[in-house]
Design a protein around this motif. Structure first.
Motif, short mmCIF file in Angstrom:
data_model
loop_
_atom_site.label_atom_id
_atom_site.label_comp_id
_atom_site.label_asym_id
_atom_site.label_seq_id
_atom_site.Cartn_x
_atom_site.Cartn_y
_atom_site.Cartn_z
N MET A 171 25.83 75.98 33.48
CA MET A 171 26.17 77.22 32.81
C MET A 171 26.62 78.25 33.85
N LEU A 172 27.70 78.91 33.55
CA LEU A 172 28.25 79.94 34.44
C LEU A 172 28.28 81.25 33.67
N ARG A 173 27.71 82.29 34.27
CA ARG A 173 27.65 83.58 33.58
C ARG A 173 28.50 84.62 34.29
N GLY A 174 29.24 85.36 33.50
CA GLY A 174 30.00 86.49 33.98
C GLY A 174 29.43 87.76 33.36
N GLU A 175 30.18 88.84 33.44
CA GLU A 175 29.73 90.09 32.84
C GLU A 175 29.78 90.02 31.32
N ARG A 176 30.84 89.42 30.78
CA ARG A 176 31.01 89.38 29.32
C ARG A 176 31.00 87.99 28.73
N VAL A 177 31.27 86.99 29.55
CA VAL A 177 31.36 85.63 29.02
C VAL A 177 30.42 84.68 29.75
N THR A 178 30.11 83.60 29.06
CA THR A 178 29.35 82.50 29.62
C THR A 178 30.17 81.24 29.41
N LEU A 179 30.26 80.42 30.42
CA LEU A 179 30.90 79.11 30.32
C LEU A 179 29.79 78.06 30.30
N LYS A 180 29.80 77.23 29.28
CA LYS A 180 28.76 76.21 29.17
C LYS A 180 29.26 75.06 28.31
N GLN A 181 28.48 73.98 28.29
CA GLN A 181 28.84 72.87 27.42
C GLN A 181 28.71 73.31 25.96
N LEU A 182 29.48 72.67 25.14
CA LEU A 182 29.49 72.96 23.71
C LEU A 182 28.12 72.68 23.11
N SER A 183 27.67 73.56 22.23
CA SER A 183 26.42 73.29 21.52
C SER A 183 26.75 72.47 20.27
N THR A 184 25.86 71.59 19.90
CA THR A 184 26.05 70.76 18.70
C THR A 184 26.31 71.63 17.48
N ASP A 185 25.64 72.76 17.39
CA ASP A 185 25.82 73.66 16.25
C ASP A 185 27.23 74.24 16.16
N ASP A 186 27.95 74.27 17.29
CA ASP A 186 29.30 74.85 17.30
C ASP A 186 30.41 73.83 17.07
N ILE A 187 30.07 72.57 16.91
CA ILE A 187 31.10 71.55 16.66
C ILE A 187 31.91 71.87 15.40
N PRO A 188 31.28 72.23 14.28
CA PRO A 188 32.09 72.57 13.09
C PRO A 188 33.02 73.77 13.33
N LYS A 189 32.56 74.76 14.06
CA LYS A 189 33.41 75.93 14.35
C LYS A 189 34.60 75.51 15.21
N LEU A 190 34.36 74.68 16.22
CA LEU A 190 35.44 74.21 17.07
C LEU A 190 36.44 73.39 16.25
N PHE A 191 35.94 72.54 15.37
CA PHE A 191 36.83 71.76 14.51
C PHE A 191 37.71 72.71 13.69
#
Length: 184
Positions: free
Chosen positions: A1-21
């Motif tokens: 996980m990489l954190r910035g001031e406003r964003v975080t870069l991380k692996q996709l969460s299982t819960d977000d798979i439908p949103k990504l689709f």
């Protein structure tokens, strides 16, 4: 996980798979695809196959992409691929899915985090990015991270009856270090 001031870069969460689709396949012609290599067709995938692919990706201990989150809300992704791994030639990319998140600096912040991570993780001499002359926002993000135009292949991308140039951008490790030594 990489954190910035406003964003975080991380692996996709299982819960977000439908949103990504939904981001990728929810519209016949999503707005983001008009800027992300629109001359290459977006291959269709069933929701079931997409979920299977993403669940496998989540288990990958060494992913070639991370997802961009703002306030714990999925908004995009950064990625890399090896153009030629024996010579440490790596290319990066980014997509922010919703136009409401464009023009806010989020892409630049995410790309800076990603480039820093890749220079730390790999023994890279340079990092490159390839886009097309119609994507002025991507060119601007690359410039804001310190990349320079290294090459231009003229009139090789045909989109809606118009020929565009392919733009090769890049930065050297020493340029990145020089640019960020005050941050250290």
């Amino acid at each position: 996980m990489l954190r910035g001031e406003r964003v975080t870069l991380k692996q996709l969460s299982t819960d977000d798979i439908p949103k990504l689709f939904h981001f990728v396949y929810g519209e016949a012609e999503p707005e983001w695809k008009k800027w992300d290599a629109p001359y290459f067709p977006l291959g269709m995938m069933t929701k079931k196959d997409f979920e299977k692919q993403k669940k496998k990706e989540i288990k990958d201990p060494n992913p070639n992409r991370l997802y961009i989150y703002e306030d714990q809300r999925l908004i995009g992704m950064v990625t890399y691929y090896w153009e030629h791994q024996p010579s440490n030639w790596l290319e990066v990319g980014i997509v922010i899915y919703e136009p409401s998140n464009w023009h806010s600096g989020i892409g630049t912040e995410a790309m800076n985090l990603w480039i820093q991570h890749l220079f730390e993780k790999y023994n890279l001499i340079r990092i490159g990015l390839t886009t097309w002359s119609g994507n002025v926002r991507m060119i601007r993000v690359a410039e804001k991270t310190g990349m320079k135009e290294e090459g231009r292949i003229r009139k090789c991308r045909l989109y809606k009856g118009v020929y565009y140039d392919s733009i090769k951008m890049g930065m050297l490790r020493e340029e990145w270090i020089s640019r960020h030594k005050q941050d250290v």
